[in-house]
Design a protein around this motif. Structure first.
Motif, PDB file in Angstrom:
ATOM      1  N   GLY A  90      45.381  49.523  22.689  1.00  0.00           N
ATOM      2  CA  GLY A  90      44.995  48.754  23.860  1.00  0.00           C
ATOM      3  C   GLY A  90      43.850  47.786  23.607  1.00  0.00           C
ATOM      4  N   GLN A  91      43.441  47.607  22.361  1.00  0.00           N
ATOM      5  CA  GLN A  91      42.355  46.691  22.044  1.00  0.00           C
ATOM      6  C   GLN A  91      42.835  45.251  21.911  1.00  0.00           C
ATOM      7  N   VAL A  92      44.131  45.088  21.734  1.00  0.00           N
ATOM      8  CA  VAL A  92      44.751  43.753  21.663  1.00  0.00           C
ATOM      9  C   VAL A  92      45.948  43.756  22.596  1.00  0.00           C
ATOM     10  N   THR A  93      46.081  42.731  23.410  1.00  0.00           N
ATOM     11  CA  THR A  93      47.201  42.648  24.346  1.00  0.00           C
ATOM     12  C   THR A  93      48.430  42.058  23.662  1.00  0.00           C
ATOM     13  N   MET A  94      49.575  42.283  24.273  1.00  0.00           N
ATOM     14  CA  MET A  94      50.814  41.732  23.745  1.00  0.00           C
ATOM     15  C   MET A  94      50.786  40.208  23.775  1.00  0.00           C
ATOM     16  N   GLU A  95      50.153  39.653  24.787  1.00  0.00           N
ATOM     17  CA  GLU A  95      50.041  38.193  24.879  1.00  0.00           C
ATOM     18  C   GLU A  95      49.220  37.642  23.717  1.00  0.00           C
ATOM     19  N   GLU A  96      48.116  38.309  23.405  1.00  0.00           N
ATOM     20  CA  GLU A  96      47.280  37.861  22.283  1.00  0.00           C
ATOM     21  C   GLU A  96      48.057  37.940  20.971  1.00  0.00           C
ATOM     22  N   ARG A  97      48.802  39.006  20.784  1.00  0.00           N
ATOM     23  CA  ARG A  97      49.585  39.133  19.557  1.00  0.00           C
ATOM     24  C   ARG A  97      50.618  38.019  19.448  1.00  0.00           C
ATOM     25  N   SER A  98      51.276  37.727  20.558  1.00  0.00           N
ATOM     26  CA  SER A  98      52.300  36.686  20.563  1.00  0.00           C
ATOM     27  C   SER A  98      51.700  35.313  20.254  1.00  0.00           C
ATOM     28  N   VAL A  99      50.552  35.010  20.858  1.00  0.00           N
ATOM     29  CA  VAL A  99      49.910  33.722  20.624  1.00  0.00           C
ATOM     30  C   VAL A  99      49.423  33.615  19.183  1.00  0.00           C
ATOM     31  N   LEU A 100      48.882  34.711  18.641  1.00  0.00           N
ATOM     32  CA  LEU A 100      48.383  34.676  17.266  1.00  0.00           C
ATOM     33  C   LEU A 100      49.515  34.442  16.271  1.00  0.00           C
ATOM     34  N   ILE A 101      50.664  35.037  16.526  1.00  0.00           N
ATOM     35  CA  ILE A 101      51.780  34.906  15.579  1.00  0.00           C
ATOM     36  C   ILE A 101      52.517  33.588  15.760  1.00  0.00           C
ATOM     37  N   ASN A 102      52.824  33.236  17.006  1.00  0.00           N
ATOM     38  CA  ASN A 102      53.662  32.054  17.260  1.00  0.00           C
ATOM     39  C   ASN A 102      52.865  30.790  17.558  1.00  0.00           C
TER      40      ASN A 102
ATOM     41  N   GLY B 259      48.052  20.851  21.948  1.00  0.00           N
ATOM     42  CA  GLY B 259      48.804  21.701  22.856  1.00  0.00           C
ATOM     43  C   GLY B 259      48.556  23.181  22.599  1.00  0.00           C
ATOM     44  N   GLN B 260      48.385  23.555  21.340  1.00  0.00           N
ATOM     45  CA  GLN B 260      48.095  24.948  21.016  1.00  0.00           C
ATOM     46  C   GLN B 260      46.715  25.368  21.504  1.00  0.00           C
ATOM     47  N   MET B 261      45.754  24.466  21.407  1.00  0.00           N
ATOM     48  CA  MET B 261      44.417  24.762  21.925  1.00  0.00           C
ATOM     49  C   MET B 261      44.454  24.950  23.434  1.00  0.00           C
ATOM     50  N   LYS B 262      45.313  24.189  24.103  1.00  0.00           N
ATOM     51  CA  LYS B 262      45.485  24.341  25.551  1.00  0.00           C
ATOM     52  C   LYS B 262      46.060  25.720  25.872  1.00  0.00           C
ATOM     53  N   THR B 263      46.946  26.242  25.010  1.00  0.00           N
ATOM     54  CA  THR B 263      47.528  27.567  25.204  1.00  0.00           C
ATOM     55  C   THR B 263      46.461  28.654  25.128  1.00  0.00           C
ATOM     56  N   LEU B 264      45.465  28.479  24.261  1.00  0.00           N
ATOM     57  CA  LEU B 264      44.404  29.478  24.110  1.00  0.00           C
ATOM     58  C   LEU B 264      43.579  29.634  25.381  1.00  0.00           C
ATOM     59  N   GLU B 265      43.558  28.629  26.217  1.00  0.00           N
ATOM     60  CA  GLU B 265      42.761  28.704  27.442  1.00  0.00           C
ATOM     61  C   GLU B 265      43.257  29.783  28.396  1.00  0.00           C
ATOM     62  N   SER B 266      44.503  30.220  28.222  1.00  0.00           N
ATOM     63  CA  SER B 266      45.053  31.268  29.103  1.00  0.00           C
ATOM     64  C   SER B 266      44.591  32.668  28.704  1.00  0.00           C
TER      65      SER B 266
ATOM     66  N   ARG C 145      44.146  29.927  13.014  1.00  0.00           N
ATOM     67  CA  ARG C 145      45.615  29.847  13.032  1.00  0.00           C
ATOM     68  C   ARG C 145      46.080  28.470  13.467  1.00  0.00           C
ATOM     69  N   ILE C 146      45.363  27.855  14.386  1.00  0.00           N
ATOM     70  CA  ILE C 146      45.779  26.568  14.940  1.00  0.00           C
ATOM     71  C   ILE C 146      45.219  25.401  14.137  1.00  0.00           C
ATOM     72  N   MET C 147      43.918  25.437  13.844  1.00  0.00           N
ATOM     73  CA  MET C 147      43.266  24.266  13.260  1.00  0.00           C
ATOM     74  C   MET C 147      43.129  24.344  11.739  1.00  0.00           C
ATOM     75  N   ARG C 148      42.966  25.544  11.204  1.00  0.00           N
ATOM     76  CA  ARG C 148      42.818  25.687   9.752  1.00  0.00           C
ATOM     77  C   ARG C 148      43.680  26.832   9.232  1.00  0.00           C
ATOM     78  N   PRO C 149      44.987  26.692   9.311  1.00  0.00           N
ATOM     79  CA  PRO C 149      45.857  27.784   8.850  1.00  0.00           C
ATOM     80  C   PRO C 149      45.715  28.079   7.356  1.00  0.00           C
ATOM     81  N   ASP C 150      45.156  27.148   6.598  1.00  0.00           N
ATOM     82  CA  ASP C 150      44.973  27.381   5.159  1.00  0.00           C
ATOM     83  C   ASP C 150      43.898  28.433   4.883  1.00  0.00           C
ATOM     84  N   ARG C 151      43.057  28.757   5.877  1.00  0.00           N
ATOM     85  CA  ARG C 151      41.971  29.725   5.689  1.00  0.00           C
ATOM     86  C   ARG C 151      42.277  31.077   6.332  1.00  0.00           C
ATOM     87  N   ILE C 152      43.483  31.256   6.845  1.00  0.00           N
ATOM     88  CA  ILE C 152      43.848  32.534   7.472  1.00  0.00           C
ATOM     89  C   ILE C 152      43.808  33.672   6.452  1.00  0.00           C
TER      90      ILE C 152
END
Length: 296
Positions: free
Chosen positions: A189-201, A225-232, A284-291
């Motif tokens: 319960g420390q990470v929500t399903m929504e957070e997991r989905s946003v992090l992966i997709n 657009g991805q940064m806008k998604t993080l606002e939710s 994940r969004i801005m610097r995927p090379d450093r993930i």
């Protein structure tokens, strides 16, 4: 009683058999009560170990899903049970034996060889007696039992991953351990399903609006657009809207974006309070090379 003839009180054999039947009935009743009490105790104790069982099932089904990465990642239930048994046995509840006091050495050596042989035979018999002794099992309750369950979860996770990593390609090890960690966090319960989905997709928000002019030189429309998604997400609502922060503090965001090691560099002021996990969303969004560097 129906087959008895004459005076029943004179039939000693019948009286003894009835007495024996009565004793047997009493013993059966006592054993039934004991069995019911033991069953209730076992059920109560097993409930404490349910989180460990849940962790085991999570890890097993994760291993089953690895065949989607490569067809040669296949694990049997028998081998998994063997690893789990080894993990549980490593956290033993058996009380260690107390070392016995060394007996006093015989002061005088016997002159006869026969006496020496007898002493050797006695010395050889002593280890056999030690092996026959049963180890005492420690019974845990309350806080100690909960601590053991937590310890079992950690040990089980380590043993399973240690067993799994030996058959993984080096390129897949970080992916597998990341999948394992995220699944465990979601189950806890420390990470929500929504957070997991946003992090992966990281899906872009179709209603993101126009991107500001000062960000067009280093940011793409998809990233906007991805940064806008993080606002939710709840974690990104504390410092205000990300898109407004990008527009107002463009230089701060661009400075972080151009850092060689963005995973350790200071974030812009509006998101500086983010923890290590939620920092991954920005990478994940801005610097995927450093993930990869951030996950290690």
């Amino acid at each position: 009683l129906e087959l008895g003839e004459g005076d029943i009180l004179d039939d000693t054999e019948l009286i003894l058999s009835l007495e024996e039947a009565k004793n047997t009935s009493d013993e059966v009743k006592e054993k039934v009560v004991f069995a019911q009490e033991m069953e209730a105790k076992i059920n109560e104790t097993s409930e404490f170990y349910r989180p460990t069982g849940a962790r085991g099932s999570l890890l097993f089904f994760l291993l089953c899903d690895l065949c989607k990465m490569h067809t040669f990642y296949k694990y049997s239930l028998d081998s998994f049970v063997m690893v789990v048994t080894r993990a549980v046995n490593s956290v033993t509840l058996r009380k260690p034996k107390e070392p016995k006091k060394i007996e006093e050495v015989v002061e005088k050596v016997a002159d006869d060889d026969d006496d020496d042989d007898e002493d050797k035979e006695e010395a050889e018999e002593e280890p056999q007696e030690e092996e026959e002794e049963e180890e005492e099992i420690i019974e845990l309750q309350g806080k100690e039992l909960k601590q053991r369950v937590v310890l079992l979860e950690k040990v089980l996770t380590f043993f399973v991953f240690d067993y799994t990593r030996r058959g993984l390609l080096d390129a897949d090890k970080l992916t597998v351990v990341s999948m394992m960690a995220i699944k465990i966090l979601v189950r806890a319960g420390q990470v929500t399903m929504e957070e997991r989905s946003v992090l992966i997709n990281a899906p872009p928000d179709p209603s993101a609006g126009a991107m500001p002019e000062n960000a067009k030189s280093w940011l793409t429309e998809t990233q906007w657009g991805q940064m806008k998604t993080l606002e939710s997400l709840e974690a990104f609502k504390k410092g205000g809207k990300l898109t407004e922060s990008l527009e107002q503090d463009g230089l701060g965001w661009k400075r972080w974006y151009t850092e060689e090691k963005a995973e350790t560099a200071d974030l812009p002021r509006s998101v500086r309070d983010l923890g290590p996990f939620h920092r991954l969303f920005l990478l994940r969004i801005m610097r995927p090379d450093r993930i990869g560097a951030a996950l290690t």
